[in-house]
Design a protein around this motif. Structure first.
Motif, PDB file in Angstrom:
ATOM      1  N   LEU A   9       0.852  -1.194   0.000  1.00 25.70           N
ATOM      2  CA  LEU A   9       0.000   0.000   0.000  1.00 25.70           C
ATOM      3  C   LEU A   9       0.879   1.233   0.000  1.00 25.70           C
ATOM      4  O   LEU A   9       1.569   1.519   0.977  1.00 25.70           O
ATOM      5  CB  LEU A   9      -0.897   0.010   1.249  1.00 25.70           C
ATOM      6  CG  LEU A   9      -2.400  -0.268   1.019  1.00 25.70           C
ATOM      7  CD1 LEU A   9      -2.567  -1.631   0.366  1.00 25.70           C
ATOM      8  CD2 LEU A   9      -3.157  -0.193   2.326  1.00 25.70           C
ATOM      9  N   PRO A  11       0.206   5.010  -0.576  1.00 25.09           N
ATOM     10  CA  PRO A  11      -0.550   6.244  -0.833  1.00 25.09           C
ATOM     11  C   PRO A  11       0.430   7.394  -1.063  1.00 25.09           C
ATOM     12  O   PRO A  11       1.494   7.443  -0.459  1.00 25.09           O
ATOM     13  CB  PRO A  11      -1.346   6.435   0.461  1.00 25.09           C
ATOM     14  CG  PRO A  11      -0.534   5.772   1.515  1.00 25.09           C
ATOM     15  CD  PRO A  11       0.222   4.659   0.850  1.00 25.09           C
ATOM     16  N   LEU A  71      -5.108  11.019   3.928  1.00 25.56           N
ATOM     17  CA  LEU A  71      -4.361   9.774   4.089  1.00 25.56           C
ATOM     18  C   LEU A  71      -5.232   8.634   4.597  1.00 25.56           C
ATOM     19  O   LEU A  71      -5.146   7.509   4.096  1.00 25.56           O
ATOM     20  CB  LEU A  71      -3.186  10.008   5.054  1.00 25.56           C
ATOM     21  CG  LEU A  71      -2.340   8.781   5.394  1.00 25.56           C
ATOM     22  CD1 LEU A  71      -1.703   8.190   4.141  1.00 25.56           C
ATOM     23  CD2 LEU A  71      -1.272   9.140   6.422  1.00 25.56           C
ATOM     24  N   LEU A  75      -5.788   5.076   2.772  1.00 23.66           N
ATOM     25  CA  LEU A  75      -5.372   3.802   3.370  1.00 23.66           C
ATOM     26  C   LEU A  75      -6.530   2.808   3.437  1.00 23.66           C
ATOM     27  O   LEU A  75      -6.364   1.617   3.118  1.00 23.66           O
ATOM     28  CB  LEU A  75      -4.807   4.045   4.766  1.00 23.66           C
ATOM     29  CG  LEU A  75      -3.442   4.736   4.833  1.00 23.66           C
ATOM     30  CD1 LEU A  75      -3.105   5.119   6.262  1.00 23.66           C
ATOM     31  CD2 LEU A  75      -2.353   3.832   4.256  1.00 23.66           C
ATOM     32  N   ASN A  76      -7.691   3.257   3.868  1.00 25.35           N
ATOM     33  CA  ASN A  76      -8.842   2.348   3.948  1.00 25.35           C
ATOM     34  C   ASN A  76      -9.287   1.882   2.562  1.00 25.35           C
ATOM     35  O   ASN A  76      -9.671   0.715   2.386  1.00 25.35           O
ATOM     36  CB  ASN A  76      -9.993   3.024   4.693  1.00 25.35           C
ATOM     37  CG  ASN A  76      -9.769   3.048   6.196  1.00 25.35           C
ATOM     38  OD1 ASN A  76      -9.148   2.144   6.759  1.00 25.35           O
ATOM     39  ND2 ASN A  76     -10.261   4.087   6.853  1.00 25.35           N
ATOM     40  N   ARG A  89       2.827  -1.687   4.316  1.00 26.54           N
ATOM     41  CA  ARG A  89       2.728  -0.227   4.187  1.00 26.54           C
ATOM     42  C   ARG A  89       4.041   0.347   3.668  1.00 26.54           C
ATOM     43  O   ARG A  89       5.119  -0.149   3.968  1.00 26.54           O
ATOM     44  CB  ARG A  89       2.390   0.403   5.544  1.00 26.54           C
ATOM     45  CG  ARG A  89       0.930   0.591   5.777  1.00 26.54           C
ATOM     46  CD  ARG A  89       0.346   1.741   4.945  1.00 26.54           C
ATOM     47  NE  ARG A  89       0.728   3.041   5.494  1.00 26.54           N
ATOM     48  CZ  ARG A  89       1.437   3.942   4.844  1.00 26.54           C
ATOM     49  NH1 ARG A  89       1.881   3.702   3.626  1.00 26.54           N
ATOM     50  NH2 ARG A  89       1.708   5.109   5.403  1.00 26.54           N
ATOM     51  N   ASP A  91       5.667   4.446   2.443  1.00 25.92           N
ATOM     52  CA  ASP A  91       5.493   5.865   2.141  1.00 25.92           C
ATOM     53  C   ASP A  91       6.316   6.231   0.920  1.00 25.92           C
ATOM     54  O   ASP A  91       7.369   5.630   0.653  1.00 25.92           O
ATOM     55  CB  ASP A  91       5.909   6.734   3.332  1.00 25.92           C
ATOM     56  CG  ASP A  91       4.868   6.746   4.434  1.00 25.92           C
ATOM     57  OD1 ASP A  91       3.703   6.410   4.145  1.00 25.92           O
ATOM     58  OD2 ASP A  91       5.210   7.084   5.585  1.00 25.92           O
ATOM     59  N   HIS A 161       5.290   3.118  11.040  1.00 27.79           N
ATOM     60  CA  HIS A 161       4.176   2.780  10.158  1.00 27.79           C
ATOM     61  C   HIS A 161       4.625   2.263   8.789  1.00 27.79           C
ATOM     62  O   HIS A 161       4.139   1.220   8.317  1.00 27.79           O
ATOM     63  CB  HIS A 161       3.270   4.011  10.011  1.00 27.79           C
ATOM     64  CG  HIS A 161       1.933   3.719   9.438  1.00 27.79           C
ATOM     65  ND1 HIS A 161       1.055   4.706   9.052  1.00 27.79           N
ATOM     66  CD2 HIS A 161       1.289   2.555   9.156  1.00 27.79           C
ATOM     67  CE1 HIS A 161      -0.051   4.170   8.576  1.00 27.79           C
ATOM     68  NE2 HIS A 161       0.067   2.871   8.628  1.00 27.79           N
ATOM     69  N   TYR A 177      -8.459   1.869   9.534  1.00 28.84           N
ATOM     70  CA  TYR A 177      -7.949   3.116  10.105  1.00 28.84           C
ATOM     71  C   TYR A 177      -9.106   4.038  10.475  1.00 28.84           C
ATOM     72  O   TYR A 177     -10.134   4.064   9.783  1.00 28.84           O
ATOM     73  CB  TYR A 177      -7.037   3.825   9.105  1.00 28.84           C
ATOM     74  CG  TYR A 177      -5.724   3.124   8.841  1.00 28.84           C
ATOM     75  CD1 TYR A 177      -4.588   3.436   9.578  1.00 28.84           C
ATOM     76  CD2 TYR A 177      -5.626   2.146   7.852  1.00 28.84           C
ATOM     77  CE1 TYR A 177      -3.374   2.801   9.328  1.00 28.84           C
ATOM     78  CE2 TYR A 177      -4.415   1.499   7.600  1.00 28.84           C
ATOM     79  CZ  TYR A 177      -3.302   1.835   8.343  1.00 28.84           C
ATOM     80  OH  TYR A 177      -2.106   1.199   8.099  1.00 28.84           O
ATOM     81  N   ASP A 185      -2.013   6.142  12.726  1.00 25.43           N
ATOM     82  CA  ASP A 185      -1.272   4.892  12.917  1.00 25.43           C
ATOM     83  C   ASP A 185      -1.187   4.520  14.392  1.00 25.43           C
ATOM     84  O   ASP A 185      -1.445   3.370  14.758  1.00 25.43           O
ATOM     85  CB  ASP A 185       0.122   4.986  12.285  1.00 25.43           C
ATOM     86  CG  ASP A 185       0.931   6.179  12.775  1.00 25.43           C
ATOM     87  OD1 ASP A 185       0.350   7.128  13.349  1.00 25.43           O
ATOM     88  OD2 ASP A 185       2.165   6.168  12.584  1.00 25.43           O
TER      89      ASP A 185
END
Length: 339
Positions: A9, A11, A71, A75-76, A89, A91, A161, A177, A185
């Protein structure tokens, strides 16, 4: 293409400068079969076009646009959209170690009780690292066992995270989340911990974690000190250890700033039996009718008090741990540090 068991994931919003290096580190993973879910949170810097171009070279990459904004919604949406049962996860400004997905997937397969599996991290920045961030990384990398993370979960978030791999079904079962005036987080870690989900951390540094002035944690009020204090107090007030010791609670730290932070917990109906301090100017006073005493007061008390240490002064926590250890108190059982 072989079905992916792991979904990454990622984002991003206006991260065109760092996305190429980040995505390159993910594509270089020793685990070949994964999907990279690149979730555009409505970028305006050409990032979405850049991701689409890279995706044409690699069918493992799925570019998508978040239906909402922010965010947490991204995430969801990613959790709901991910095809893999395990979700890693990442970034957009960080770098993955080449074996991260391989090692985390293996560990998750070997231990079905793990819901959250993090790793140690390596910090880097375009300039010098701040002292605070360096200290946080050192603490993160020393807090590795499940027992250590449980004992110190109210001190700071015990996992980074962007280093975690999550068991998707378990995260969704607990509501994913949450959005609010708190760090999303840390709230998730506290909720999962309180509900008995398993945490682990690989001791190898599998993420290069970038520090820079534009991180959300430096500019968004959801990551301000007061937001962390409120969130900690909310979950601490419902912690089974504290509920069982409600009538024998003791607070270590009677200074003005400490009492301000403790106030979030006291407003939820808690009242300490005593305040502990080492300052002779404070010892012997009373705060709202509660005595301020020295640490020796804890000796041979029956039933044994439960201590919450709120002292944040640099270097104080090891001294407090040593003193409590001398008195026979065990961290996580008889006392907790609160950040």
């Amino acid at each position: 293409m072989t079905a992916a068991q792991v979904s990454v994931l990622l984002p991003y919003r206006d991260a065109a400068q760092t996305l190429p290096a980040c995505i390159a580190s993910i594509r270089a993973q020793t685990l070949e079969h994964f999907e990279l879910l690149c979730i555009d949170d409505h970028s305006s810097d050409g990032g979405a076009e850049l991701v689409a171009e890279i995706a044409r070279e690699d069918p493992r990459i799925r570019p998508v646009t978040a239906p909402g904004h922010g965010l947490v919604q991204a995430l969801n949406f990613g959790l709901q959209t991910a095809r893999g049962g395990l979700v890693a996860r990442m970034d957009a400004d960080d770098i993955m170690h080449p074996r991260r997905l391989e090692l985390q997937q293996r560990a998750m397969a070997e231990d079905a009780g793990l819901t959250v599996l993090a790793s140690c991290v390596e910090a880097f920045a375009d300039g010098p690292l701040t002292d605070g961030f360096r200290a946080y990384i050192d603490w993160q990398n020393s807090c590795v066992s499940a027992e250590a993370m449980a004992a110190d979960i109210y001190l700071e978030a015990p996992v980074a995270h962007p280093s975690v791999m999550l068991r998707k079904a378990r995260i969704l079962a607990h509501g994913g989340y949450r959005d609010g005036d708190f760090p999303e987080d840390y709230e998730l870690w506290l909720r999962l911990h309180q509900r008995g989900e398993g945490f682990g951390k690989l001791p190898k540094r599998l993420l290069r974690w970038r520090d820079h002035g534009q991180r959300l944690s430096r500019r968004d009020p959801r990551y301000a000190r007061a937001a962390f204090d409120r969130l900690r107090a909310d979950y601490l007030a419902r912690d089974a250890r504290l509920l069982a010791a409600r009538d024998r609670l003791v607070i270590w730290g009677a200074g003005r700033k400490t009492r301000s932070r403790v106030g979030w917990l006291l407003r939820q109906g808690y009242r300490p039996r005593a305040w502990i301090d080492i300052d002779p100017r404070k010892i012997g006073n009373r705060l709202d009718g509660v005595p301020v005493v020295n640490p020796d007061w804890l000796r041979r008390r029956s039933p044994r008090p439960f201590v919450l240490s709120y002292v944040a002064a640099h270097g104080a926590r090891p001294c407090i741990e040593a003193e409590l250890g001398r008195l026979g108190y065990r961290k996580g059982t008889d006392y907790l540090h609160v950040g």
